[in-house]
Scaffold this active site. Sequence first.
Site, PDB file in Angstrom:
ATOM      1  CD  GLU A 134      11.488  -6.814   1.045  1.00 37.43           C
ATOM      2  OE1 GLU A 134      10.303  -7.249   1.032  1.00 37.43           O
ATOM      3  OE2 GLU A 134      12.178  -6.741   2.066  1.00 37.43           O
ATOM      4  CB  CYS A 191       8.172  -8.890   3.666  1.00 34.84           C
ATOM      5  SG  CYS A 191       9.952  -9.157   3.521  1.00 34.84           S
ATOM      6  CD  GLU A 193      -2.541   1.260   2.689  1.00 32.78           C
ATOM      7  OE1 GLU A 193      -3.368   2.168   2.854  1.00 32.78           O
ATOM      8  OE2 GLU A 193      -2.300   0.386   3.549  1.00 32.78           O
ATOM      9  CB  ILE A 194       3.463   2.530   2.303  1.00 31.82           C
ATOM     10  CG1 ILE A 194       2.456   2.538   3.462  1.00 31.82           C
ATOM     11  CG2 ILE A 194       4.345   3.771   2.382  1.00 31.82           C
ATOM     12  CD1 ILE A 194       1.443   3.666   3.402  1.00 31.82           C
TER      13      ILE A 194
END
EC number: 1.2.1.3
Length: 517
Positions: free
Chosen positions: A285, A319, A265-266
Amino acid sequence: MLRAAARFGPRLGRRLLSAAATQAVPAPNQQPEVFCNQIFINNEWHDAVSRKTFPTVNPSTGEVICQVAEGDKEDVDKAVKAARAAFQLGSPWRRMDASHRGRLLNRLADLIERDRTYLAALETLDNGKPYVISYLVDLDMVLKCLRYYAGWADKYHGKTIPIDGDFFSYTRHEPVGVCGQIIPWNFPLLMQAWKLGPALATGNVVVMKVAEQTPLTALYVANLIKEAGFPPGVVNIVPGFGPTAGAAIASHEDVDKVAFTGSTEIGRVIQVAAGSSNLKRVTLELGGKSPNIIMSDADMDWAVEQAHFALFFNQGQCCCAGSRTFVQEDIYDEFVERSVARAKSRVVGNPFDSKTEQGPQVDETQFKKILGYINTGKQEGAKLLCGGGIAADRGYFIQPTVFGDVQDGMTIAKEEIFGPVMQILKFKTIEEVVGRANNSTYGLAAAVFTKDLDKANYLSQALQAGTVWVNCYNVFGAQSPFGGYKMSGSGRELGEYGLQAYTEVKTVTVKVPQKNS
């Protein structure tokens, strides 16, 4: 995450934390003193221009550790000006030999190693990860990363090119310039090293924003950067919030490149800001929903432990976590039973206790978000097999949670939870699992567990992911690149590939009187 952790294999967790394993780990100070909580510009400490501060919180207790200077656009402007001055032609940094840059990076690694016990304790206090992991895994990989890139400083160079005619042509690898770097809260020290190593080895200057949840260790490293002998302005570190300090970096007209690790999103926001400002270069990333495929011929004991590690390591805040565990149907029931037993035995508690495998989530926001996903999973029909609740009466602790009978269309199978919530899905054939694994907007990592080399090779080629592990998970090395396909990002970090994002390739062609071979 990470190779230092993965090499312990099935001993990871409480077996890693056995008395024998912890003998080499110094006892921590559970209340380390905070020395650095301001903004670092030009090798000096500053209050925010606005004089504002924000609290950083101990996630084990919910109590405030200290106040930290809250950087904003004005502070980013100051940092960028300092970096730009340090990058001017003829400056000490631009005139420095590449081999000397490498020595400075090695010196920084030596200073971090000197203060390793303190940094590990501070990381645990501010982030919540177990101290033994901070010391053995995070700090170990920080040192290896910085020393790896120190070695590259005078070895990444151009080449001569035999073009036609009486000309001499060669390439130069030149630094990009002012690099904005925005690092996340799940591996603060390690992500700082991943960003600084290649940027400084190639002669760039840096303006870094550290995560507001975990600013303390990265700020302490700023002191060591000065002590190591880096010239003023080469590295500048601004604590602050994404919508203010982070946005100022991404949209700054005098920042030449931005590197970001964080949510998809960012990442979208940063790419738009970079494009709408000076079209600065971007490496991202981002998030993942990585498939971990367990074939029926896999070593069951190893696969269960590695799948547990793939999801639960670092409180599930990775992640690349193996967050979709696909298990072939003829071993599904046994795998689920063993995975539930392993999750139930996971030790959750004080991260400074050497027996602890899982500490708290990083903050209240993440804590509530994860609990919300657990509720959604139950509402959508996934079978809650263990956990699912709060694990302590204070702090942000969540029980290790396992869902079975998960379907591809469920929210918990599609969205990144970023917490200790394992989802196990059943499949029949290898062709089926390839299609389902690739049916995701993400493509950061994947894994395959099988004894059949043909299956391993087929799957590693078919899966749409930047990294595929075979019969292992979370094995990282500074030498191997890491990055994502699709909405998991762009560009690569680590390895020789990680240097490419921090250099411009210039072609120089010279007319010569006569060319001879």
